[in-house]
Motif scaffolding. Structure first.
Motif, PDB file in Angstrom:
ATOM      1  N   GLU A 230       1.009   4.100  -3.141  1.00 20.01           N
ATOM      2  CA  GLU A 230       0.958   5.558  -3.022  1.00 20.01           C
ATOM      3  C   GLU A 230       2.005   6.186  -3.952  1.00 20.01           C
ATOM      4  O   GLU A 230       1.757   7.214  -4.591  1.00 20.01           O
ATOM      5  CB  GLU A 230       1.242   5.982  -1.581  1.00 20.01           C
TER       6      GLU A 230
ATOM      7  N   THR B 111     -11.182  -5.951   2.601  1.00 14.81           N
ATOM      8  CA  THR B 111     -10.240  -4.990   3.180  1.00 14.81           C
ATOM      9  C   THR B 111      -9.275  -4.473   2.117  1.00 14.81           C
ATOM     10  O   THR B 111      -8.974  -3.273   2.060  1.00 14.81           O
ATOM     11  CB  THR B 111      -9.439  -5.662   4.314  1.00 14.81           C
TER      12      THR B 111
ATOM     13  N   ARG C 103      -8.331   7.003  -4.793  1.00 14.00           N
ATOM     14  CA  ARG C 103      -9.233   8.153  -4.793  1.00 14.00           C
ATOM     15  C   ARG C 103      -8.570   9.372  -4.126  1.00 14.00           C
ATOM     16  O   ARG C 103      -8.785  10.502  -4.519  1.00 14.00           O
ATOM     17  CB  ARG C 103     -10.520   7.815  -4.030  1.00 14.00           C
ATOM     18  N   GLY C 104      -7.767   9.071  -3.093  1.00 10.96           N
ATOM     19  CA  GLY C 104      -7.132  10.162  -2.351  1.00 10.96           C
ATOM     20  C   GLY C 104      -6.104  10.878  -3.171  1.00 10.96           C
ATOM     21  O   GLY C 104      -5.867  12.061  -2.971  1.00 10.96           O
TER      22      GLY C 104
ATOM     23  N   GLU D 275     -11.088  -2.083  -0.376  1.00 12.44           N
ATOM     24  CA  GLU D 275     -11.377  -0.805   0.279  1.00 12.44           C
ATOM     25  C   GLU D 275     -10.114   0.043   0.410  1.00 12.44           C
ATOM     26  O   GLU D 275     -10.132   1.257   0.151  1.00 12.44           O
ATOM     27  CB  GLU D 275     -11.995  -1.061   1.653  1.00 12.44           C
ATOM     28  N   ARG D 276      -9.026  -0.601   0.800  1.00 15.26           N
ATOM     29  CA  ARG D 276      -7.763   0.125   1.001  1.00 15.26           C
ATOM     30  C   ARG D 276      -7.226   0.674  -0.325  1.00 15.26           C
ATOM     31  O   ARG D 276      -6.793   1.837  -0.403  1.00 15.26           O
ATOM     32  CB  ARG D 276      -6.742  -0.815   1.638  1.00 15.26           C
TER      33      ARG D 276
ATOM     34  N   LYS E 243       1.009   5.784  -7.707  1.00 15.82           N
ATOM     35  CA  LYS E 243      -0.189   6.516  -8.113  1.00 15.82           C
ATOM     36  C   LYS E 243       0.036   7.511  -9.249  1.00 15.82           C
ATOM     37  O   LYS E 243      -0.740   7.544 -10.214  1.00 15.82           O
ATOM     38  CB  LYS E 243      -0.802   7.214  -6.898  1.00 15.82           C
TER      39      LYS E 243
ATOM     40  N   ASN F  82      -8.915   1.344  -3.101  1.00 19.44           N
ATOM     41  CA  ASN F  82      -9.789   2.417  -3.605  1.00 19.44           C
ATOM     42  C   ASN F  82      -9.546   3.719  -2.843  1.00 19.44           C
ATOM     43  O   ASN F  82      -9.575   4.814  -3.435  1.00 19.44           O
ATOM     44  CB  ASN F  82     -11.249   1.994  -3.486  1.00 19.44           C
ATOM     45  N   LYS F  83      -9.314   3.595  -1.561  1.00 18.90           N
ATOM     46  CA  LYS F  83      -9.063   4.775  -0.741  1.00 18.90           C
ATOM     47  C   LYS F  83      -7.776   5.476  -1.184  1.00 18.90           C
ATOM     48  O   LYS F  83      -7.712   6.704  -1.305  1.00 18.90           O
ATOM     49  CB  LYS F  83      -8.979   4.402   0.740  1.00 18.90           C
ATOM     50  N   ILE F  84      -6.738   4.682  -1.429  1.00 18.39           N
ATOM     51  CA  ILE F  84      -5.454   5.241  -1.859  1.00 18.39           C
ATOM     52  C   ILE F  84      -5.600   5.957  -3.205  1.00 18.39           C
ATOM     53  O   ILE F  84      -5.150   7.079  -3.380  1.00 18.39           O
ATOM     54  CB  ILE F  84      -4.374   4.129  -1.959  1.00 18.39           C
TER      55      ILE F  84
ATOM     56  N   TYR G  19       0.829  -1.205   0.000  1.00 21.13           N
ATOM     57  CA  TYR G  19       0.000   0.000   0.000  1.00 21.13           C
ATOM     58  C   TYR G  19       0.871   1.265   0.000  1.00 21.13           C
ATOM     59  O   TYR G  19       0.542   2.262  -0.641  1.00 21.13           O
ATOM     60  CB  TYR G  19      -0.943  -0.017   1.201  1.00 21.13           C
TER      61      TYR G  19
END
Length: 350
Positions: free
Chosen positions: A203, A339, A349-350, A342-343, A206, A345-347, A199
């Motif tokens: 980042e 999990t 989208r952020g 979700e993790r 990305k 997608n969060k990364i 993860y």
């Protein structure tokens, strides 16, 4: 001609006439049966028809109906209709085998049922007596050698700054295709129980991500259009692009290669288990096994001796390459699915 000789010949002729229909009936013992299973469409299904179902029908009369779809949709149908299943054979990759077993949808298959099981290579039956492993597909880094100056050597190389805006990756919902995340974790000190390194690296990756592909077709189009210069895709799709003339290089990281196996299963409440066993035995024969490597360069699961012109294009074509095949705890991988999605997608989208 003497009467006694004539009688002997007449009797033999009559017996052969009687025997012919009997032998024909023996050879065509499944002629009244149509076996159903869910395919994956396109060249994959076409190849199975040529190398598996057509020869089997010729010998036994068994007809096989292939309905193109997805393994997830087929699983839902089987769960909803367990007593009257819409399929006799369920095709599932390593990840969906976990779901099929959890739902108690498929039956055990022994060597007594399918004699060619003895030809399966060690380590390919990941679920004991459940499932017949039929093909192997890997998800490896690839790059366009005309667009990327410095070749990629690992999954982690996808985070290199020179690939900004040029990397195509699969959507997080693909359980086997997203194994590149496990590779990112393990190449950077993590594990299936500690995905944090993946993860953290995601980042960093990305800025490089051009798009998250919703299908392998979409991924191929990105490379064909020159939009994507690097990414993660199946070895079969890599070969497909090279066959079209694209300068796509497949990468075999020395830390390990990640992929999955395609399984065929006999559905628990099928009316035709014997016919299903015959179908699986044909799949494991040389005639059945060579189809996908020849057409798509997918890996094999048996001791078949492939021609050199095919073997040279396969991912696992030597003892050294086979040693790179990573063993995956599929139950753990699927248990953490929500999990993980979700993790990710969060990364992103952020």
């Amino acid at each position: 001609m003497k009467r006694r000789t004539f009688l002997r010949l007449a009797t033999a002729s009559a017996m052969s006439m009687l025997a012919a229909p009997y032998v024909h009936a023996e050879n065509k013992k499944f002629s009244e049966i149509t076996l159903r299973f869910g395919g994956w469409g396109g060249l994959y299904d076409e190849t199975l028809r040529k190398s598996v179902t057509a020869p089997l029908e010729e010998r036994t009369g068994l007809k096989v109906e292939i309905s193109a779809g997805t393994q997830s949709a087929d699983l839902v149908k089987l769960v909803a209709n367990q007593k009257n299943p819409p399929f006799d054979v369920y095709q599932a990759d390593s990840a969906y085998m976990v779901e099929a077993l959890k739902a108690n949808l498929v039956r055990e298959i022994k060597e007594a049922d399918v004699p060619n099981i003895k030809r399966i290579l060690p380590g390919f039956r990941e679920y004991g007596d459940y499932g017949i492993p039929y093909s192997v597909f890997t998800y490896i880094p690839v790059f366009n050698s005309k667009q990327v100056e410095k070749q990629l050597k690992t999954y982690t190389d996808l985070a290199r700054p020179d690939l900004k805006g040029r990397v195509a990756l699969p959507a997080a919902t693909f359980d086997t295709w997203s194994l590149y995340l496990l590779a990112l974790a393990e190449e950077n000190g993590g594990s299936i129980s500690n995905m944090e390194p993946a993860y953290t690296l995601l980042e960093q990756v990305k800025p490089n991500i051009l798009a998250l592909a919703q299908s392998t077709v979409a991924m191929v189009q990105m490379f064909e259009n020159g939009e994507a210069s690097a990414g993660v895709i199946s070895d079969a799709r890599g070969h497909e692009m090279r066959a079209k003339g694209l300068p796509i290089v497949s990468v075999y990281p020395p830390q390990g290669i990640y992929g999955a196996t395609s399984y065929m299963n006999v559905v628990k409440h099928t009316k035709y288990p014997e016919a299903a066993f015959a179908f699986l035995d044909q799949m494991l024969s040389d005639e059945g096994m060579i189809g996908l490597p020849r057409a798509m360069r997918l890996g094999v699961t048996t001791d078949i001796k492939l021609p050199d012109e095919i073997a040279k294009d396969l991912t696992f074509n030597s003892p050294e390459r086979i040693a790179l095949k990573k063993k995956i705890d599929w139950q753990k991988w699927m248990a953490d699915r929500s999990t993980r999605i979700e993790r990710i997608n969060k990364i992103l989208r952020g």
